[in-house]
Design a protein around this motif. Sequence first.
Motif, short mmCIF file in Angstrom:
data_model
loop_
_atom_site.label_atom_id
_atom_site.label_comp_id
_atom_site.label_asym_id
_atom_site.label_seq_id
_atom_site.Cartn_x
_atom_site.Cartn_y
_atom_site.Cartn_z
N ALA A 1 0.66 7.97 5.94
CA ALA A 1 0.33 9.20 5.15
C ALA A 1 -0.34 10.71 6.21
O ALA A 1 -0.20 11.99 6.00
CB ALA A 1 -1.34 9.22 4.40
N GLN A 2 -0.30 10.43 7.92
CA GLN A 2 -1.17 11.97 8.80
C GLN A 2 0.41 11.83 9.08
O GLN A 2 0.11 13.41 9.18
CB GLN A 2 -2.02 10.91 9.64
CG GLN A 2 -3.67 10.57 8.93
CD GLN A 2 -4.06 9.95 9.93
OE1 GLN A 2 -4.00 9.59 11.72
NE2 GLN A 2 -5.80 10.39 10.61
N GLN A 3 0.92 11.72 9.40
CA GLN A 3 1.92 11.59 9.90
C GLN A 3 3.08 12.52 8.82
O GLN A 3 3.91 13.71 9.11
CB GLN A 3 3.09 10.52 10.58
CG GLN A 3 2.84 9.82 11.41
CD GLN A 3 3.72 9.04 11.98
OE1 GLN A 3 4.65 8.00 10.72
NE2 GLN A 3 3.47 7.36 12.96
N GLN A 4 3.21 12.10 7.64
CA GLN A 4 3.26 12.96 6.24
C GLN A 4 2.69 14.25 6.56
O GLN A 4 3.73 15.35 6.57
CB GLN A 4 2.64 11.92 5.00
CG GLN A 4 3.74 13.22 3.98
CD GLN A 4 3.40 11.79 2.54
OE1 GLN A 4 2.83 11.20 2.89
NE2 GLN A 4 3.68 12.30 1.63
N ALA A 5 1.44 14.58 6.25
CA ALA A 5 0.61 15.53 6.62
C ALA A 5 1.21 16.28 7.62
O ALA A 5 1.07 17.71 7.32
CB ALA A 5 -0.60 15.06 6.41
N MET A 6 0.88 16.13 8.74
CA MET A 6 1.98 16.34 9.98
C MET A 6 3.24 17.36 9.47
O MET A 6 3.67 18.74 10.10
CB MET A 6 1.58 15.76 11.19
CG MET A 6 0.21 15.73 11.89
SD MET A 6 -0.16 14.81 13.17
CE MET A 6 0.98 13.52 12.61
N TYR B 1 1.16 -1.32 0.22
CA TYR B 1 -0.50 -0.25 0.12
C TYR B 1 1.11 0.67 -0.08
O TYR B 1 1.75 1.15 1.04
CB TYR B 1 -0.49 0.37 0.84
CG TYR B 1 -1.97 -1.42 1.43
CD1 TYR B 1 -3.25 -0.48 0.44
CD2 TYR B 1 -1.10 -2.64 1.45
CE1 TYR B 1 -4.38 -1.75 0.72
CE2 TYR B 1 -2.27 -3.78 1.68
CZ TYR B 1 -3.89 -2.81 1.09
OH TYR B 1 -4.49 -4.04 0.77
N ARG B 2 0.50 2.61 -0.72
CA ARG B 2 1.55 3.27 -0.50
C ARG B 2 0.23 4.78 -0.72
O ARG B 2 -1.01 4.67 -0.32
CB ARG B 2 1.80 3.59 -2.41
CG ARG B 2 2.29 5.11 -2.70
CD ARG B 2 2.95 4.90 -3.61
NE ARG B 2 3.22 6.06 -4.17
CZ ARG B 2 2.98 7.29 -5.10
NH1 ARG B 2 2.44 7.29 -5.44
NH2 ARG B 2 3.82 8.47 -5.26
N PRO B 3 0.58 5.41 0.66
CA PRO B 3 0.31 6.28 1.15
C PRO B 3 -0.28 7.25 -0.04
O PRO B 3 0.45 7.99 -0.40
CB PRO B 3 0.90 7.38 2.54
CG PRO B 3 2.30 6.65 1.99
CD PRO B 3 1.94 5.26 1.15
N VAL B 4 -1.13 8.21 0.13
CA VAL B 4 -1.25 9.46 -1.09
C VAL B 4 -2.33 10.23 0.05
O VAL B 4 -3.07 10.66 0.43
CB VAL B 4 -1.83 9.14 -1.95
CG1 VAL B 4 -2.49 10.28 -2.72
CG2 VAL B 4 -1.59 8.25 -2.89
#
Length: 103
Positions: free
Chosen positions: A84-89, A47-50
């Motif tokens: 994905a959430q961590q990437q946004a933060m 799975y790849r985060p988008v």
Amino acid sequence: MNAFDATDGPEGAPKTSAAAGADECHDFNYRGWRFIYSARRMASGVYRPVVVCLGQGPGHREQALPDDTDEIGYATEAEALRHAQQQAMRWVHDRTGDGQGQF
């Protein structure tokens, strides 16, 4: 084409576009910034985060976040969604000068 449709659904909720396939989009708000994110299943089975930033206000352009690590494939959907959430933060911290000491 982005993984997400820029058109809002009912009551301002983002909709997935046809390009996103079966990916389920999730809303995420962090420090006044709005995001939508999903975990796309790749042909290899990982799975790849988008992540797409919707901005802080009505005038902001939709922007897909670039991959932030070499590890872009995760064994489970839950791991990819968490990343994905961590990437946004991290993206918000990088732009507001808060650093990562806030995690």
